[in-house]
Design a protein around this motif. Structure first.
Motif, PDB file in Angstrom:
ATOM      1  N   TRP A  64       2.718   5.793 -11.780  1.00 47.08           N
ATOM      2  CA  TRP A  64       1.874   4.623 -11.619  1.00 47.08           C
ATOM      3  C   TRP A  64       1.947   3.813 -12.903  1.00 47.08           C
ATOM      4  N   LEU A  65       1.447   2.585 -12.828  1.00 43.38           N
ATOM      5  CA  LEU A  65       1.466   1.683 -13.961  1.00 43.38           C
ATOM      6  C   LEU A  65       0.093   1.619 -14.620  1.00 43.38           C
ATOM      7  N   ALA A 125       1.440  -8.670  -5.243  1.00 41.83           N
ATOM      8  CA  ALA A 125      -0.023  -8.760  -5.258  1.00 41.83           C
ATOM      9  C   ALA A 125      -0.636  -7.929  -4.140  1.00 41.83           C
ATOM     10  N   VAL A 126      -0.041  -7.959  -2.960  1.00 34.43           N
ATOM     11  CA  VAL A 126      -0.582  -7.194  -1.833  1.00 34.43           C
ATOM     12  C   VAL A 126      -0.404  -5.692  -2.069  1.00 34.43           C
ATOM     13  N   ARG A 133       0.982   0.641   2.197  1.00 32.96           N
ATOM     14  CA  ARG A 133       2.278   1.289   2.277  1.00 32.96           C
ATOM     15  C   ARG A 133       3.339   0.217   2.534  1.00 32.96           C
ATOM     16  N   ARG A 134       4.593   0.537   2.220  1.00 33.41           N
ATOM     17  CA  ARG A 134       5.680  -0.410   2.452  1.00 33.41           C
ATOM     18  C   ARG A 134       5.787  -0.774   3.927  1.00 33.41           C
ATOM     19  N   ASP A 170       4.744   3.571  -5.764  1.00 36.86           N
ATOM     20  CA  ASP A 170       4.161   3.653  -7.101  1.00 36.86           C
ATOM     21  C   ASP A 170       3.072   2.595  -7.280  1.00 36.86           C
ATOM     22  N   LEU A 171       3.225   1.464  -6.620  1.00 41.76           N
ATOM     23  CA  LEU A 171       2.207   0.417  -6.710  1.00 41.76           C
ATOM     24  C   LEU A 171       0.975   0.806  -5.910  1.00 41.76           C
ATOM     25  N   ARG A 172       1.160   1.551  -4.844  1.00 42.30           N
ATOM     26  CA  ARG A 172       0.028   2.094  -4.085  1.00 42.30           C
ATOM     27  C   ARG A 172      -0.746   3.088  -4.945  1.00 42.30           C
ATOM     28  N   ARG A 173      -0.029   3.928  -5.684  1.00 42.30           N
ATOM     29  CA  ARG A 173      -0.687   4.859  -6.599  1.00 42.30           C
ATOM     30  C   ARG A 173      -1.395   4.100  -7.722  1.00 42.30           C
ATOM     31  N   THR A 174      -0.756   3.020  -8.184  1.00 35.70           N
ATOM     32  CA  THR A 174      -1.357   2.216  -9.245  1.00 35.70           C
ATOM     33  C   THR A 174      -2.678   1.616  -8.788  1.00 35.70           C
TER      34      THR A 174
END
Length: 315
Positions: A116-117, A144-145, A152-153, A259-263
């Motif tokens: 994650w970021l 952004a979304v 999820r993708r 990873d953006l979902r985790r972020t």
């Protein structure tokens, strides 16, 4: 090719039987890869009658090849689905199918929490697209979304104008159907809605899918109805590389949509959001899954030993 051991022969394609029984494009792709590999190995072995022993031997081969427990278990899941569908369609005996379905998976050692970021890195990623171009506006809205809603993708590529509604004085992604057919409503932050509005206004879109392919130079929207799963992954990877986050793990794994979902989960938790509300936004059936997304940071300022209530003074 037929899988029959005792049942009458059939011309049905065993892989297609499995693919027709699932709906998710990602699951179809994963099962196709898994079953192509298994049936290729099976053919190399001389196509012996399918049995529990044969599948257990294949699992041993996968482990010896260095496959992770997750990879082995995913392939085994596809094989279980294959033998059940084959039995239901007369291509495999019921006894063989039931015995193969009992082949045990590989026990996971520990739990990978993924990448994650930080807030600074997420902000940098969000500002990376060139918003003077149509493609840049789309990419910023897409990031952004993913960051602002934790989708999820697969959920993002299926997002339509009908999903974005106002409820209780705020914008939400309404009645989103996610994994295993679960439906949820996801709050959308104002800055995320602003990024989406900038994209759809510039693109001249008002119906259908929110995210569309653009021409090679990004000057216009193409006629295709939505982005592909692969396109979303490439977009995230591109900007991850651009901001210096191409290698998030020691193994050198590139930045991925998940990873953006985790972020989203990590930053929301650090910001004080209750874990049950994070779970609802993510659409997790179990709060334990959400906890895996959040990870655990050791806090040396407020450590567990500081709240034991013991001392050398007694009383």
């Amino acid at each position: 090719m037929t899988l029959v051991t005792q049942a009458p022969a059939s011309s049905l394609d065993p892989i297609q039987l499995v693919l027709d029984s699932v709906t998710s494009p990602l699951t179809k792709a994963a099962y196709r890869t898994a079953l192509t590999g298994f049936l290729g190995w099976w053919t190399e072995q001389g196509s012996p009658p399918l049995s529990k022993a044969v599948v257990q031997r294949y699992v041993t081969v996968l482990v010896a090849d260095g496959r992770s427990s997750a990879s082995v278990n995913q392939r085994l899941s596809a094989i279980r689905k294959l033998v059940r569908e084959a039995a239901d369609n007369g291509q495999l005996g019921i006894f063989e199918a039931e015995s193969i379905a009992r082949v045990k998976g590989i026990k996971k050692q520990g739990q990978r929490t993924g990448a994650w970021l930080s807030r600074t890195q997420a902000q940098e990623l969000l500002l990376a697209p060139d918003v003077s171009t149509l493609r840049g506006l789309r990419d910023r809205a897409l990031l952004a979304v993913l960051l602002g809603c934790g989708l999820r993708r697969s959920e993002l590529v299926n997002l339509t104008f009908e999903h974005v509604q106002q409820r209780e004085g705020r914008w939400v992604v309404l009645d989103l159907t996610g994994k295993h057919g679960r439906t949820r409503t996801v709050p959308m932050p104002g800055w995320c809605k602003a990024a989406v509005d900038a994209w759809i206004t510039a693109a001249g879109l008002s119906t259908g899918h929110l995210f569309r392919p653009t021409a090679p130079r990004g000057s216009k929207v193409l006629a295709r109805s939505s982005l592909s799963h692969e396109a979303v992954a490439l977009i995230v990877r591109k900007y991850g590389t651009q901001v210096g986050r191409s290698n998030l793990t020691p193994e050198g794994v590139s930045l991925a949509p998940h990873d953006l979902r985790r972020t989203f989960a990590k930053l929301a938790h650090k910001g004080g959001a209750p874990i049950d509300q994070i779970q609802l936004s993510l659409g997790h059936a179990s709060i334990q899954t959400t906890e895996v997304y959040l990870g655990v940071d050791q806090n040396l300022e407020n450590a567990p030993c500081d709240v034991l209530g013991l001392s050398l003074k007694g009383g």
